[in-house]
Design an enzyme around this catalytic site. Structure first.
Site, mmCIF file in Angstrom:
data_model
loop_
_atom_site.group_PDB
_atom_site.id
_atom_site.type_symbol
_atom_site.label_atom_id
_atom_site.label_comp_id
_atom_site.label_asym_id
_atom_site.label_seq_id
_atom_site.Cartn_x
_atom_site.Cartn_y
_atom_site.Cartn_z
ATOM 1 N N CYS A 48 45.798 46.439 53.218
ATOM 2 C CA CYS A 48 45.723 46.498 51.672
ATOM 3 C C CYS A 48 46.826 45.821 51.254
ATOM 4 C CB CYS A 48 45.550 48.145 51.235
ATOM 5 S SG CYS A 48 44.885 48.254 49.872
ATOM 6 N N HIS A 98 41.110 50.120 54.282
ATOM 7 C CA HIS A 98 42.178 50.864 55.451
ATOM 8 C C HIS A 98 41.495 51.320 56.458
ATOM 9 C CE1 HIS A 98 45.410 51.594 52.369
ATOM 10 N NE2 HIS A 98 44.467 51.307 51.223
ATOM 11 N N GLU A 148 42.544 52.545 59.062
ATOM 12 C CA GLU A 148 43.322 53.718 59.640
ATOM 13 C C GLU A 148 42.436 55.105 59.292
ATOM 14 O OE1 GLU A 148 44.428 51.833 57.029
ATOM 15 O OE2 GLU A 148 45.425 53.422 55.717
HETATM 16 N N1 GLN Z 1 48.951 48.246 45.106
HETATM 17 C C1 GLN Z 1 47.727 47.638 45.616
HETATM 18 C C2 GLN Z 1 46.424 47.740 44.759
HETATM 19 O O1 GLN Z 1 46.411 48.456 43.962
HETATM 20 C C3 GLN Z 1 47.740 47.820 46.875
HETATM 21 C C4 GLN Z 1 46.879 49.277 47.191
HETATM 22 C C5 GLN Z 1 47.321 49.939 48.491
HETATM 23 O O2 GLN Z 1 47.964 49.350 49.328
HETATM 24 N N2 GLN Z 1 46.535 50.890 48.664
HETATM 25 O O3 GLN Z 1 45.858 46.682 45.034
#
Ligand code: GLN
Length: 542
Positions: free
Chosen positions: A383, A509, A511
């Site tokens: 992410c 994600h 994970e």
């Molecule tokens: N802050 C970033 C976004 O909002 C990444 C978010 C995250 O890593 N979950 O896109």
């Protein structure tokens, strides 16, 4: 008809109630039952989405995009329980809906009260979750907090009513307590007696006690606890500290016949127990040979729970690849001023930049990514970690010094990561990100395609910002591989470094779906690449 098991805790927090509830779930699944896990959280936040990871650890995201308590991650790792928005019940949600109904005039002029209106709302939410999947046999409801807390009273009262209404064999109480050891090595049962008294004051007689203790309790101690707490001696269990892994706990409970006693109490006929996946996993644990060190370069380093699912997924990948994975937590802010980040990063064999929000430490993460790219060190970006790869590529390959995400710099001339149109006017922070399960299409010949062995990938998202399509052409022409897209091709979901042992970032994600018995494919391949580079030994097991 469903059976209900209410899992509560006493004496103090952090006794491993989530792991105990999940392990019981795993054992009942081993007996062929369909289990549904529910978490009741006494806090007033509607969900965990707006809470700082420092306050509350990681936010676990479900397929349907609920931002929930990290205990749901335990449920996902130990059991096959379907997990949706319905599995997470908070005081905030309960009051929110009762107050809405009151405003709509649905209580017909009655005075709205904790009992029965709040407790009824809790009960109806538990029943709704139980009914969501018609195949559910057993519902395990973990009540957050500790008995005696003001906040958890409505949940315990709802549990009491459900136990009373369902009849003895259809709903039972499992209570987790602490048996501390005092100077001289003596084990003390008094806090447990007080904790059970507190339950009895709430009108609940625990059917089963699980005692967290430094060592296995002997028979005499179990009998003493049973006598003072009004439970059967065979229904007193120990959850002792393990020096292997928390995933051994289902086996430890099985050896004490926890599942058998619970089945008896619920009047369910004993079935053959199959714990093979857990024994097999422990075999892999014992067979690990050698160690790799993974540097987690992030911002919430002090609190282990902040990246809980990431750490667990790395452990699962280690099991699958036959190596121990040591976590080296590196605060990215500390890298920002360093001339040579290599001095810190050289000590690790692979680098992972996990998800995150806000400006602090971002430049340190870019430095770490840049260093990994140039030095051929395996890198996994999740992410924010993928967005960092894109920023590094803009800054250090394309030479745009100010390449940035508009999350951190609104004035950058090269906003390589930016907001989607639909996010620009969002004012409310709760539940408004790109959330939950969506489809990704991997491009053949890429590492992500190799990992999943499939073009079609379903993973969960939780972010607002995206790889900016304005830069897609320049980025890919200069060598950054765009390895996966949304099915309509409109959003970049994965980037990979060319000519590099393993450098990959994903916008989702992975994970959240990793299990000790089945590591997430990208984590497995990342650890396999790290292992291969450190000690040889061939590609990832499939
Ligand atoms: N802050 C970033 C976004 O909002 C990444 C978010 C995250 O890593 N979950 O896109």
């Amino acid at each position: 008809m469903n059976k209900f098991i209410f899992v509560s805790g006493g004496v103090c927090s952090s006794l491993g109630k989530g792991v105990a509830a999940s392990s019981l779930g795993a054992l009942l699944e081993g007996r062929g039952l369909n289990v549904r896990m529910i978490k009741c959280d006494p806090y007033i936040n509607v969900d965990a989405g707006t809470m700082s990871p420092y306050q509350h650890g990681e936010v676990y995201v479900t397929d349907d995009g609920a931002e929930t308590d990290l205990d749901l991650g335990n449920y996902a790792r130990f059991t096959a329980s379907p997990l949706s928005r319905a599995n997470s019940i908070t005081t905030g949600q309960v009051y929110d809906s009762v107050i809405r109904k009151e405003r709509e005039g649905r209580f017909l002029g009655r005075c709205v009260q904790v009992i029965p209106h709040i407790t009824d709302e809790i009960k109806s939410r538990i029943l709704a979750a139980a009914r969501e999947d018609p195949n559910t046999d057993v519902v395990i409801i973990e009540i957050g907090g500790t008995v005696g807390d003001i906040e958890s009273i409505p949940f315990l009262e709802a549990a009491r009513q459900m136990i009373h209404e369902s009849g003895k064999t259809n709903a039972i109480s499992v209570h987790l307590t602490l048996i501390p050891e005092v100077a001289g090595g003596e084990l003390k049962t008094k806090p447990t007696q007080h904790s059970v008294k507190a339950m009895q004051e709430m009108g609940i007689q625990p059917d089963v006690l699980v005692c967290r203790a430094p060592v296995m309790l002997d028979d005499a101690t179990c009998r003493k606890i049973a006598l003072f707490c009004n439970v059967d001696p065979e229904a007193v269990f120990t959850s002792c500290n393990v020096d292997t892994t928390i995933y051994e706990i289902p086996i430890i409970f099985f050896n004490q016949k926890l599942d058998q006693v619970v089945l008896n109490k619920m009047g369910v006929e004993s079935r053959h127990a199959n714990l093979d996946p857990w024994y097999f996993m422990m075999k892999k644990f014992a067979a690990r040979n050698g160690k790799v060190c993974i540097g987690i370069v992030g911002k919430y380093m002090e609190l282990h729970d902040a990246y809980k699912s990431v750490y667990e997924a790395l452990f699962h990948a280690g099991l699958e690849c036959g190596v121990e994975v040591e976590l080296v937590k590196i605060d990215s802010s500390g890298l920002e001023e360093k001339e040579n980040p290599g001095a810190v990063l050289e000590t690790v064999d692979g680098i992972l930049v996990p998800g995150g929000f806000g400006q602090r430490g971002i430049n340190g993460m870019v430095k770490a990514a840049s260093w990994a790219r140039k030095n051929g060190v395996p890198y996994f970006g999740i992410c924010l970690g993928m967005q960092i790869m894109v920023m590094d590529w803009g800054r250090n390959v394309l030479g745009w010094e100010d390449a940035d995400s508009t999350e951190f710099n609104q004035d950058s001339k090269h906003p390589v990561v930016s907001l989607l149109e639909e996010q620009i006017d969002v004012k409310n922070y709760g539940g408004t990100m790109r959330l939950g399960k969506s489809e990704t299409m991997a491009i053949e010949g890429t590492r992500i395609y190799a990992a999943y062995g499939n073009r079609q990938i379903w993973e969960r998202h939780r972010h607002r910002y995206e790889f900016s399509n304005k830069y897609r052409k320049e980025m890919s022409e200069s060598g950054l591989a765009i390895a996966a897209l949304t099915p309509d091709g409109s959003l970049v979901e994965c980037v990979e470094w060319p000519n590099h042992p393993w450098g990959l970032g994903v916008q989702f994600h992975p994970e959240f779906k990793s299990k000790p018995t089945a590591a997430a494919p990208l984590f497995r391949d990342f650890i396999a690449a790290v292992k291969e580079r450190k000690m040889g030994g061939g590609p990832a097991p499939r």
